[in-house]
Design a protein around this motif. Structure first.
Motif, PDB file in Angstrom:
ATOM      1  N   LEU A  66       0.823  -1.213   0.000  1.00 23.31           N
ATOM      2  CA  LEU A  66       0.000   0.000   0.000  1.00 23.31           C
ATOM      3  C   LEU A  66       0.853   1.257   0.000  1.00 23.31           C
ATOM      4  CD1 LEU A  66      -2.779  -1.012   2.568  1.00 23.31           C
ATOM      5  CD2 LEU A  66      -2.972  -0.948   0.078  1.00 23.31           C
ATOM      6  N   ASP A  67       2.122   1.136  -0.364  1.00 24.47           N
ATOM      7  CA  ASP A  67       3.020   2.294  -0.334  1.00 24.47           C
ATOM      8  C   ASP A  67       2.549   3.401  -1.260  1.00 24.47           C
ATOM      9  OD1 ASP A  67       4.563   1.014   1.507  1.00 24.47           O
ATOM     10  OD2 ASP A  67       6.095   0.328   0.080  1.00 24.47           O
ATOM     11  N   GLY A  68       2.037   3.033  -2.430  1.00 21.57           N
ATOM     12  CA  GLY A  68       1.572   4.046  -3.374  1.00 21.57           C
ATOM     13  C   GLY A  68       0.430   4.872  -2.808  1.00 21.57           C
ATOM     14  N   THR A 245       2.581  16.102 -10.814  1.00 21.90           N
ATOM     15  CA  THR A 245       3.657  16.282  -9.840  1.00 21.90           C
ATOM     16  C   THR A 245       4.414  14.992  -9.575  1.00 21.90           C
ATOM     17  OG1 THR A 245       2.145  15.883  -7.970  1.00 21.90           O
ATOM     18  CG2 THR A 245       2.385  18.152  -8.741  1.00 21.90           C
ATOM     19  N   PHE A 246       3.863  13.864 -10.011  1.00 19.14           N
ATOM     20  CA  PHE A 246       4.555  12.592  -9.827  1.00 19.14           C
ATOM     21  C   PHE A 246       5.599  12.355 -10.916  1.00 19.14           C
ATOM     22  CE2 PHE A 246       0.544  11.983  -7.584  1.00 19.14           C
ATOM     23  CZ  PHE A 246       0.985  11.474  -6.368  1.00 19.14           C
ATOM     24  N   ILE A 247       5.638  13.238 -11.911  1.00 17.67           N
ATOM     25  CA  ILE A 247       6.665  13.159 -12.955  1.00 17.67           C
ATOM     26  C   ILE A 247       7.746  14.175 -12.588  1.00 17.67           C
ATOM     27  CG2 ILE A 247       7.147  13.330 -15.418  1.00 17.67           C
ATOM     28  CD1 ILE A 247       4.193  12.846 -15.936  1.00 17.67           C
ATOM     29  N   SER A 249      12.222  15.067 -11.995  1.00 17.89           N
ATOM     30  CA  SER A 249      13.542  14.861 -12.605  1.00 17.89           C
ATOM     31  C   SER A 249      14.135  13.516 -12.237  1.00 17.89           C
ATOM     32  CB  SER A 249      14.490  15.990 -12.171  1.00 17.89           C
ATOM     33  OG  SER A 249      14.606  16.019 -10.753  1.00 17.89           O
ATOM     34  N   GLN A 250      13.621  12.910 -11.165  1.00 18.21           N
ATOM     35  CA  GLN A 250      14.096  11.590 -10.749  1.00 18.21           C
ATOM     36  C   GLN A 250      13.456  10.466 -11.552  1.00 18.21           C
ATOM     37  OE1 GLN A 250      13.187  11.518  -6.583  1.00 18.21           O
ATOM     38  NE2 GLN A 250      14.862  12.894  -6.029  1.00 18.21           N
ATOM     39  N   GLY A 251      12.414  10.799 -12.315  1.00 21.46           N
ATOM     40  CA  GLY A 251      11.755   9.791 -13.138  1.00 21.46           C
ATOM     41  C   GLY A 251      10.255   9.768 -12.892  1.00 21.46           C
ATOM     42  N   LEU A 252       9.600   8.767 -13.470  1.00 23.99           N
ATOM     43  CA  LEU A 252       8.161   8.581 -13.332  1.00 23.99           C
ATOM     44  C   LEU A 252       7.894   7.545 -12.247  1.00 23.99           C
ATOM     45  CD1 LEU A 252       5.205   8.897 -14.234  1.00 23.99           C
ATOM     46  CD2 LEU A 252       5.634   7.148 -15.966  1.00 23.99           C
ATOM     47  N   PHE A 253       7.176   7.953 -11.211  1.00 18.97           N
ATOM     48  CA  PHE A 253       6.811   7.039 -10.130  1.00 18.97           C
ATOM     49  C   PHE A 253       5.500   6.355 -10.527  1.00 18.97           C
ATOM     50  CE2 PHE A 253       9.505  10.252  -8.262  1.00 18.97           C
ATOM     51  CZ  PHE A 253      10.390   9.500  -7.487  1.00 18.97           C
ATOM     52  N   LEU A 254       5.636   5.220 -11.222  1.00 19.76           N
ATOM     53  CA  LEU A 254       4.492   4.588 -11.860  1.00 19.76           C
ATOM     54  C   LEU A 254       3.469   4.089 -10.850  1.00 19.76           C
ATOM     55  CD1 LEU A 254       3.301   3.809 -14.569  1.00 19.76           C
ATOM     56  CD2 LEU A 254       4.543   1.647 -14.453  1.00 19.76           C
ATOM     57  N   ALA A 255       3.924   3.453  -9.769  1.00 21.54           N
ATOM     58  CA  ALA A 255       2.983   2.936  -8.778  1.00 21.54           C
ATOM     59  C   ALA A 255       2.206   4.066  -8.120  1.00 21.54           C
ATOM     60  CB  ALA A 255       3.730   2.115  -7.725  1.00 21.54           C
ATOM     61  N   LYS A 256       2.880   5.174  -7.818  1.00 22.70           N
ATOM     62  CA  LYS A 256       2.199   6.317  -7.209  1.00 22.70           C
ATOM     63  C   LYS A 256       1.199   6.935  -8.183  1.00 22.70           C
ATOM     64  CE  LYS A 256       6.203   7.511  -4.330  1.00 22.70           C
ATOM     65  NZ  LYS A 256       7.211   8.563  -4.025  1.00 22.70           N
ATOM     66  N   VAL A 257       1.584   7.022  -9.455  1.00 21.36           N
ATOM     67  CA  VAL A 257       0.671   7.579 -10.458  1.00 21.36           C
ATOM     68  C   VAL A 257      -0.584   6.717 -10.585  1.00 21.36           C
ATOM     69  CG1 VAL A 257       0.387   8.064 -12.908  1.00 21.36           C
ATOM     70  CG2 VAL A 257       2.464   8.785 -11.737  1.00 21.36           C
ATOM     71  N   CYS A 258      -0.413   5.406 -10.607  1.00 16.75           N
ATOM     72  CA  CYS A 258      -1.567   4.510 -10.722  1.00 16.75           C
ATOM     73  C   CYS A 258      -2.458   4.607  -9.489  1.00 16.75           C
ATOM     74  CB  CYS A 258      -1.088   3.072 -10.919  1.00 16.75           C
ATOM     75  SG  CYS A 258      -0.328   2.759 -12.531  1.00 16.75           S
ATOM     76  N   ALA A 259      -1.851   4.661  -8.309  1.00 17.57           N
ATOM     77  CA  ALA A 259      -2.645   4.799  -7.085  1.00 17.57           C
ATOM     78  C   ALA A 259      -3.397   6.125  -7.073  1.00 17.57           C
ATOM     79  CB  ALA A 259      -1.735   4.687  -5.866  1.00 17.57           C
ATOM     80  N   ALA A 260      -2.715   7.210  -7.447  1.00 16.65           N
ATOM     81  CA  ALA A 260      -3.363   8.520  -7.483  1.00 16.65           C
ATOM     82  C   ALA A 260      -4.469   8.550  -8.537  1.00 16.65           C
ATOM     83  CB  ALA A 260      -2.325   9.595  -7.761  1.00 16.65           C
ATOM     84  N   SER A 261      -4.214   7.960  -9.705  1.00 12.68           N
ATOM     85  CA  SER A 261      -5.226   7.947 -10.767  1.00 12.68           C
ATOM     86  C   SER A 261      -6.476   7.202 -10.328  1.00 12.68           C
ATOM     87  CB  SER A 261      -4.650   7.308 -12.030  1.00 12.68           C
ATOM     88  OG  SER A 261      -3.528   8.016 -12.498  1.00 12.68           O
ATOM     89  N   LEU A 262      -6.277   6.096  -9.626  1.00 13.20           N
ATOM     90  CA  LEU A 262      -7.428   5.332  -9.148  1.00 13.20           C
ATOM     91  C   LEU A 262      -8.224   6.119  -8.121  1.00 13.20           C
ATOM     92  CD1 LEU A 262      -9.033   2.698  -9.092  1.00 13.20           C
ATOM     93  CD2 LEU A 262      -7.445   1.851  -7.353  1.00 13.20           C
ATOM     94  N   MET A 263      -7.544   6.749  -7.183  1.00  6.57           N
ATOM     95  CA  MET A 263      -8.246   7.506  -6.154  1.00  6.57           C
ATOM     96  C   MET A 263      -8.957   8.720  -6.737  1.00  6.57           C
ATOM     97  SD  MET A 263      -7.815   5.649  -3.589  1.00  6.57           S
ATOM     98  CE  MET A 263      -8.709   6.731  -2.479  1.00  6.57           C
ATOM     99  N   ILE A 264      -8.336   9.375  -7.714  1.00 11.93           N
ATOM    100  CA  ILE A 264      -8.966  10.544  -8.328  1.00 11.93           C
ATOM    101  C   ILE A 264     -10.163  10.135  -9.184  1.00 11.93           C
ATOM    102  CG2 ILE A 264      -8.566  12.373 -10.035  1.00 11.93           C
ATOM    103  CD1 ILE A 264      -5.748  12.624  -8.939  1.00 11.93           C
ATOM    104  N   SER A 265     -10.143   8.925  -9.715  1.00 11.54           N
ATOM    105  CA  SER A 265     -11.255   8.450 -10.546  1.00 11.54           C
ATOM    106  C   SER A 265     -12.449   7.987  -9.719  1.00 11.54           C
ATOM    107  CB  SER A 265     -10.792   7.298 -11.444  1.00 11.54           C
ATOM    108  OG  SER A 265      -9.728   7.688 -12.277  1.00 11.54           O
ATOM    109  N   LEU A 266     -12.233   7.698  -8.443  1.00 10.71           N
ATOM    110  CA  LEU A 266     -13.308   7.142  -7.621  1.00 10.71           C
ATOM    111  C   LEU A 266     -14.533   8.057  -7.512  1.00 10.71           C
ATOM    112  CD1 LEU A 266     -11.478   5.309  -4.686  1.00 10.71           C
ATOM    113  CD2 LEU A 266     -12.669   4.329  -6.656  1.00 10.71           C
ATOM    114  N   PRO A 267     -14.386   9.376  -7.313  1.00  8.63           N
ATOM    115  CA  PRO A 267     -15.605  10.203  -7.243  1.00  8.63           C
ATOM    116  C   PRO A 267     -16.468  10.130  -8.496  1.00  8.63           C
ATOM    117  CG  PRO A 267     -13.720  11.414  -6.385  1.00  8.63           C
ATOM    118  CD  PRO A 267     -13.180  10.160  -7.009  1.00  8.63           C
ATOM    119  N   VAL A 268     -15.820  10.126  -9.664  1.00  9.05           N
ATOM    120  CA  VAL A 268     -16.577  10.038 -10.911  1.00  9.05           C
ATOM    121  C   VAL A 268     -17.229   8.662 -11.052  1.00  9.05           C
ATOM    122  CG1 VAL A 268     -16.415  10.138 -13.418  1.00  9.05           C
ATOM    123  CG2 VAL A 268     -15.124  11.746 -12.024  1.00  9.05           C
TER     124      VAL A 268
END
Length: 289
Positions: A66-68, A245-247, A249-268
């Motif tokens: 559940l780190d993401g 903001t998850f993109i 200079s250190q790179g793309l944090f894919l797990a965090k992006v997926c977790a954030a995308s899922l949570m942001i999609s939940l209201p819709v």
């Protein structure tokens, strides 16, 4: 002889119909799974660590964590997502409410009490959607800058209202065209004025269409990122902008992006699930005469 020949022909046609129905069902399930697969992959990736999510090819058997989600909610000292989510809620909910207040009388005038050259009016509303969104980005930015509205959530409310109003008028015009005129005339004979007619007569009858229009406008506003990215900074940042903001200079944090995308999609998703019966009724209103 003819009856004997007809029976096998009828059975053959029935088998052929069942075969076609089975193939159609198979194709439908295949298409549904193909559309759902990216979402399922995003959900699975959101429960992986960053190292497992970045492997190529990705590992389905990687350990779950559940780190993401902890990073998304700022459990480890990161930025809280609640201000951005609240901004998206204010911008989407406020603009949707304004759209309904403006679109309902306009649709009434275009469907029930039709104004002169109402088809030209409808085409004018539609023509405003023909301009590419990016073409209006610079003028809108200059206006917001000169008016002191940069990084202000209310400029997004007004902007989303203007963007969604044409499609809302088009949708509600077709919905209100199905409202019986006799019911409206009876209310007017009883002394009901236009606001009463709209709120107590037209709105309840066209509730499925209004719900469908509201949901679509809310989704469009919630998912909009281009104007929000340009016109906001920190104070009025919306949820889609926060995803960028998850993109770093250190790179793309894919797990965090997926977790954030899922949570942001939940209201819709929750709004769509709660109003799915109204959405189906609204979008199919008038389809069968």
């Amino acid at each position: 002889m003819s009856a004997t020949a007809t029976a096998p022909d009828g059975a053959a046609r029935a088998r052929s119909a069942r075969t076609r129905q089975g193939l159609l069902s198979l194709v439908t399930w295949a298409l549904s799974l193909a559309f759902f697969l990216p979402i399922a992959w995003m959900v699975l990736t959101s429960f992986h660590s960053e190292s497992d999510a970045a492997t190529n090819p990705p590992s389905l058997a990687a350990s779950l964590t559940l780190d993401g989600y902890r990073d998304f909610f700022g459990a480890d000292g990161g930025a809280s997502p609640w201000p951005s989510l609240l901004n998206s809620l204010v911008a989407s909910g406020g603009s949707t409410l304004l759209v309904l207040v403006l679109a309902l009388p306009a649709a009434y005038a275009l469907s029930i009490r039709r104004v002169e050259k109402w088809t030209d009016v409808l085409f004018f509303f539609l023509s405003t959607k023909m301009l590419p969104v990016v073409a209006g980005l610079l003028p809108v930015y200059l206006f917001a800058r000169d008016a002191g509205l940069l990084d202000n959530i209310w400029v997004l409310v007004l902007l989303y209202t203007s963007m969604n109003l044409p499609i809302a008028v088009w949708m509600m015009q077709s919905f209100l065209a199905e409202v019986p005129v006799a019911v409206i005339e009876a209310a007017q004979i009883d002394g009901a004025r236009l606001p009463t007619v709209l709120s107590r007569v037209v709105a309840p009858i066209a509730a499925p269409g209004i719900a469908a229009t509201s949901l679509i406008c809310f989704i469009f506003s919630w998912n909009e990122m281009l104007f929000a990215r340009v016109l906001t900074g920190v104070t009025a940042q919306t949820a889609p902008v926060m995803l960028t903001t998850f993109i770093t200079s250190q790179g793309l944090f894919l797990a965090k992006v997926c977790a954030a995308s899922l949570m942001i999609s939940l209201p819709v998703l929750a709004a769509g699930f709660a109003a799915q019966d109204k959405l189906v009724q609204g979008l199919s209103l008038g389809a069968v005469k």
